[in-house]
Write an enzyme that holds these catalytic residues in place. Structure first.
Site, PDB file in Angstrom:
ATOM      1  N   CYS A  60      10.087   0.713   2.961  1.00 23.70           N
ATOM      2  CA  CYS A  60      10.915  -0.405   3.426  1.00 23.70           C
ATOM      3  C   CYS A  60      12.371  -0.008   3.558  1.00 23.70           C
ATOM      4  CB  CYS A  60      10.761  -1.594   2.482  1.00 23.70           C
ATOM      5  SG  CYS A  60      11.154  -1.216   0.762  1.00 23.70           S
TER       6      CYS A  60
ATOM      7  N   GLU B 140      10.213  -8.810  -1.861  1.00 27.17           N
ATOM      8  CA  GLU B 140      10.805  -7.567  -1.355  1.00 27.17           C
ATOM      9  C   GLU B 140      10.123  -7.290  -0.025  1.00 27.17           C
ATOM     10  OE1 GLU B 140      10.846  -2.810  -2.001  1.00 27.17           O
ATOM     11  OE2 GLU B 140      10.446  -4.030  -3.788  1.00 27.17           O
TER      12      GLU B 140
ATOM     13  N   GLY C 127      10.756  -6.425   4.553  1.00 31.69           N
ATOM     14  CA  GLY C 127      10.962  -5.312   5.459  1.00 31.69           C
ATOM     15  C   GLY C 127      12.406  -4.859   5.576  1.00 31.69           C
TER      16      GLY C 127
ATOM     17  N   THR D  44       4.346 -11.907   6.278  1.00 36.36           N
ATOM     18  CA  THR D  44       3.510 -12.348   5.152  1.00 36.36           C
ATOM     19  C   THR D  44       4.373 -12.948   4.051  1.00 36.36           C
ATOM     20  OG1 THR D  44       1.945 -10.575   5.657  1.00 36.36           O
ATOM     21  CG2 THR D  44       1.733 -11.635   3.508  1.00 36.36           C
TER      22      THR D  44
ATOM     23  N   LYS E 298      -2.677  -8.040  -7.485  1.00 32.66           N
ATOM     24  CA  LYS E 298      -3.507  -7.798  -6.317  1.00 32.66           C
ATOM     25  C   LYS E 298      -2.969  -6.583  -5.568  1.00 32.66           C
ATOM     26  CE  LYS E 298      -3.721  -8.875  -2.020  1.00 32.66           C
ATOM     27  NZ  LYS E 298      -4.471  -7.712  -1.478  1.00 32.66           N
ATOM     28  N   PRO E 299      -3.699  -5.458  -5.618  1.00 35.18           N
ATOM     29  CA  PRO E 299      -3.280  -4.303  -4.823  1.00 35.18           C
ATOM     30  C   PRO E 299      -3.601  -4.515  -3.351  1.00 35.18           C
ATOM     31  CG  PRO E 299      -5.310  -3.801  -6.000  1.00 35.18           C
ATOM     32  CD  PRO E 299      -4.877  -5.183  -6.446  1.00 35.18           C
TER      33      PRO E 299
ATOM     34  N   GLY F 199       5.365  -7.089   4.136  1.00 34.12           N
ATOM     35  CA  GLY F 199       6.023  -7.430   5.387  1.00 34.12           C
ATOM     36  C   GLY F 199       6.677  -8.793   5.362  1.00 34.12           C
ATOM     37  N   THR F 200       7.702  -8.962   6.202  1.00 38.70           N
ATOM     38  CA  THR F 200       8.462 -10.206   6.222  1.00 38.70           C
ATOM     39  C   THR F 200       7.611 -11.384   6.673  1.00 38.70           C
ATOM     40  OG1 THR F 200      10.542  -9.030   6.571  1.00 38.70           O
ATOM     41  CG2 THR F 200      10.472 -11.333   7.245  1.00 38.70           C
TER      42      THR F 200
ATOM     43  N   GLY G  76      14.405 -10.011   1.970  1.00 39.67           N
ATOM     44  CA  GLY G  76      13.910 -10.394   0.663  1.00 39.67           C
ATOM     45  C   GLY G  76      14.621 -11.571   0.043  1.00 39.67           C
TER      46      GLY G  76
ATOM     47  N   GLU H 243      10.632  -3.363  12.500  1.00 39.90           N
ATOM     48  CA  GLU H 243      10.253  -2.340  11.526  1.00 39.90           C
ATOM     49  C   GLU H 243       8.994  -1.613  11.997  1.00 39.90           C
ATOM     50  OE1 GLU H 243      10.100  -2.021   6.726  1.00 39.90           O
ATOM     51  OE2 GLU H 243       8.931  -3.641   7.618  1.00 39.90           O
TER      52      GLU H 243
ATOM     53  N   TRP I 140       0.804  -1.222   0.000  1.00 38.70           N
ATOM     54  CA  TRP I 140       0.000   0.000   0.000  1.00 38.70           C
ATOM     55  C   TRP I 140       0.839   1.274   0.000  1.00 38.70           C
ATOM     56  CZ3 TRP I 140       1.725   2.380   4.262  1.00 38.70           C
ATOM     57  CH2 TRP I 140       2.004   1.638   5.418  1.00 38.70           C
TER      58      TRP I 140
END
Length: 493
Positions: free
Chosen positions: A287, A253, A255, A235, A178-179, A232-233, A461, A388, A154
Site C-alpha cells: 500500500c 488501512e 490504498g 472494500t 480473517k486472513p 482496498g479502499t 485510511g 492503485e 494477502w
C-alpha cells in the site's frame, strides 16, 4: 533450507482446531501455479461459534482481571515462539505469497517484535487522575472492547496479522482473525503458535474464507465491538458502512498512490536505490509503494534513463532463490489485473520504458510473474497515475518547481506515504509538511517502527496504528468520580 510443512486443512474456532464448514478453496503457489493446499473456510455458523467463544473468554475474570504485567507474559511467550519458528514461518509465507525468503524472514522477526512492543505498552500504559473541578476525585480509565474482528490482507499476512492481534490481546480483548482468501496458510501457522502460547481457550480464532461470507459475518456479528481492516479502499468503505450501522469503532488501512520526489540536489545513487526499493520490493504489492516518481525537470532525463537501465538488470525469480529481487505476484488473477493496468497506460499514451509484460522463459511459464515496469509520458490526472495498481509499475513525471510538485503530488484521493530525496533538510521539512500523507520518508523509504504512529489521510485510511496510543484504539474509556464531600448533594431542602 527448512523443509516446508504446510498446516493441515483446519481452522481455529474458539480455541479448537477443526475442519471449517464453509466451502473449500485451493491455495496456489505463485511461483509455479501448482496447488499447495485445499482449505475449507469458516462459515457464518463457524464465525458465530468463534464470536461467542471469544466473548466468553474475554469476559472471564481469568483474562479480564489479569494484571497487566501478567498479560504481557503471554505476549512475550508468543514472541519467543515466533522467533523459534521463524525460519519455518518464512518458508510458509514464501509459499503462500510468493515473497522472497529475505523479506519473509524479516517479516517474521517484525511479527515477534510487534508482540514485544505491545507487551511493553501494556506494562507502561497509564490511566489518569484528572484535575478536579469539585469535591470529588476523577479518574479516566480504559477497559477492553470485548471482541475484535480483524480482517487482514494477502500481501504481508504475518505482519498485518500480528499488528492486529497483538494490540487487541494486550488491550484485553478476544480476536477473530480473517486472513485473505488467497493466503490463509501463514495465518493458520501463526495461529498454531499463538495457541501454543497458552492463552485462555477461545480468545483467538483464525477464520479463513471469502470476504463476502466469512468477512461479512465477522463485521456484522452483534458480539464484535470493533473492526480493524487492511485492504482496498472500496472494500474499506463497505466495512465502514457496516460498522456505522452498528455504531462500533473501525480502523482502516487502505490504498495508496504514494509519490516519491527527487529534488535537484539529491544524492543520485541514494535516490536511485531508494526509488527502486520503494516500488519494486515486494513486487510492488504494498500500500505504501512509491508508485509515482516526480523528478526535477533538469535532472529528469538522466535520472530516469539510469533508473530504467538498472531496472532491466533486476533479477526475477521464485522467492526461494536467494538471488531473486523481484518475485512473482501473489496470484495469476492479480498478475492479469496488473497487466490490464499497463494496457490502460498504453491506451492513455504512456511510453513503456521497460517491462510491460510477463518475463519469457520456461522457468517463468507457470508462475504469476510480471516484469518491473517503468512508464512515462502520462498526465498526472490520468487513471494510471491516479488508481492503485499494486504491482511493480512505476510512473515517472517531471516537475518544474515546488508549487508544481506539491500540486501534482497532492492531486490524488490517497494520502498514505511519500518519499523525498534531497540534501537540503530545510526544504525537505517544508515539503514534508505540505505533502498530504500520513508518513513521509526523507532520504529513505519503507522503514517502520512500532513506536511511531502509522496512519492514512484522505481515502488511505481511518484511525492510527502503532505508537504509544496503539492500545487505546482497542479499548473503551470510562470516567470514575469519587465523592470527597461528606455533606449530601445540595439538590433539595
Amino acid at each position: 533450507m527448512t523443509e516446508l510443512v504446510l498446516p493441515p486443512d483446519e481452522v481455529l474456532i474458539a480455541g479448537r482446531w477443526t475442519t471449517g464448514s464453509g466451502r473449500a478453496a485451493e491455495v496456489v503457489d505463485p511461483a509455479t501455479g501448482e496447488v499447495l493446499a485445499t482449505v475449507h473456510g469458516a462459515s457464518a455458523e463457524d464465525v458465530d461459534a468463534a464470536a461467542r467463544g471469544a466473548s466468553r473468554a474475554a469476559a472471564d475474570p481469568a483474562w479480564r482481571d489479569l494484571a497487566p504485567h501478567l498479560r504481557a507474559r503471554y505476549l512475550h511467550r508468543i514472541a519467543e515462539l515466533i522467533d523459534a519458528d521463524a525460519d519455518h514461518l518464512s518458508a510458509v509465507q514464501t509459499a503462500d505469497t510468493g515473497k522472497t525468503r529475505a523479506e519473509t524472514r524479516a517479516l517474521a522477526a517484525s511479527a515477534a517484535g510487534t508482540f514485544r512492543y505491545a507487551a511493553a505498552l501494556l506494562e507502561t500504559a497509564e490511566d489518569a487522575v484528572t484535575p478536579s473541578r469539585g469535591r470529588y476525585v476523577t479518574v479516566a480509565t480504559h477497559e477492553p472492547i470485548g471482541v475484535v474482528g480483524a480482517i487482514a490482507p494477502w500481501n504481508s499476512p504475518i505482519a498485518s496479522d500480528t499488528q492486529k492481534i497483538a494490540p487487541a490481546l494486550a488491550a484485553g480483548n478476544g480476536v477473530l482473525l480473517k486472513p485473505a482468501a488467497w493466503t490463509p496458510l501463514t495465518s493458520l501457522a501463526l495461529g498454531r503458535l499463538i495457541t501454543a502460547g497458552g492463552l485462555p481457550e477461545g480468545l483467538v480464532s483464525v477464520l479463513p474464507g471469502p470476504g463476502s461470507v466469512t468477512g461479512d459475518a465477522i463485521i456484522r456479528h452483534p458480539l464484535v465491538g470493533k473492526v480493524t481492516f487492511t485492504g482496498g479502499t472500496s472494500t474499506g468503505r463497505t466495512v465502514a458502512h457496516a460498522a456505522a450501522e452498528k455504531l462500533i469503532p473501525v480502523s482502516l488501512e487502505l490504498g495508496g498512490k504514494s509519490p516519491t520526489v527527487v529534488l535537484e540536489d539529491a544524492d543520485v545513487e541514494q535516490a536511485l536505490a531508494g526509488v527502486m526499493f520503494g516500488i519494486f520490493s515486494s513486487s510492488g504489492q504494498s500500500c505504501i509503494a512509491g508508485s509515482r516518481l516526480f523528478v526535477a525537470r533538469k535532472l529528469y532525463d538522466d535520472f530516469v534513463g539510469e533508473l530504467v537501465a538498472r531496472t532491466r538488470k533486476l533479477r526475477i525469480g521464485p522467492g526461494t532463490d536467494p538471488a531473486t529481487q523481484v518475485a512473482p505476484l501473489v496470484h495469476h488473477r492479480h498478475r492479469d489485473a496488473v497487466a490490464a493496468y499497463v494496457d490502460l497506460a498504453r491506451a492513455e499514451g504512456a511510453r513503456v520504458l521497460c517491462g510491460g509484460a510477463a518475463p519469457e522463459g520456461e522457468e517463468f511459464a507457470g508462475g504469476a510473474y510480471y516484469l518491473p515496469t517503468v512508464l512515462d509520458g502520462l498526465d498526472a490526472g490520468s487513471r494510471t497515475c491516479q488508481e492503485e495498481i499494486f504491482g511493480p509499475v512505476l510512473v515517472c513525471l517531471p516537475f518544474d518547481d515546488e508549487e508544481d510538485l506539491v500540486r501534482q503530488a497532492n492531486a490524488t484521493v490517497y494520502g498514505l506515504a511519500c518519499g523525498i530525496w534531497t540534501r537540503d533538510l530545510t526544504r525537505a521539512w517544508r515539503l514534508a509538511r505540505r505533502i498530504e500523507a500520513g508518513t513521509v520518508w526523507i532520504n529513505t523509504y519503507k522503514q517502520f517502527s512500532s513506536s511511531t504512529p502509522f496512519t492514512g489521510w484522505k481515502e488511505s485510511g481511518l484511525g492510527s496504528e502503532k505508537g504509544r496510543e496503539w492500545l487505546r484504539g482497542y479499548q473503551r474509556q470510562k470516567s470514575l468520580y469519587f465523592g470527597t464531600d461528606p455533606a449530601p448533594l445540595p439538590w433539595a431542602g
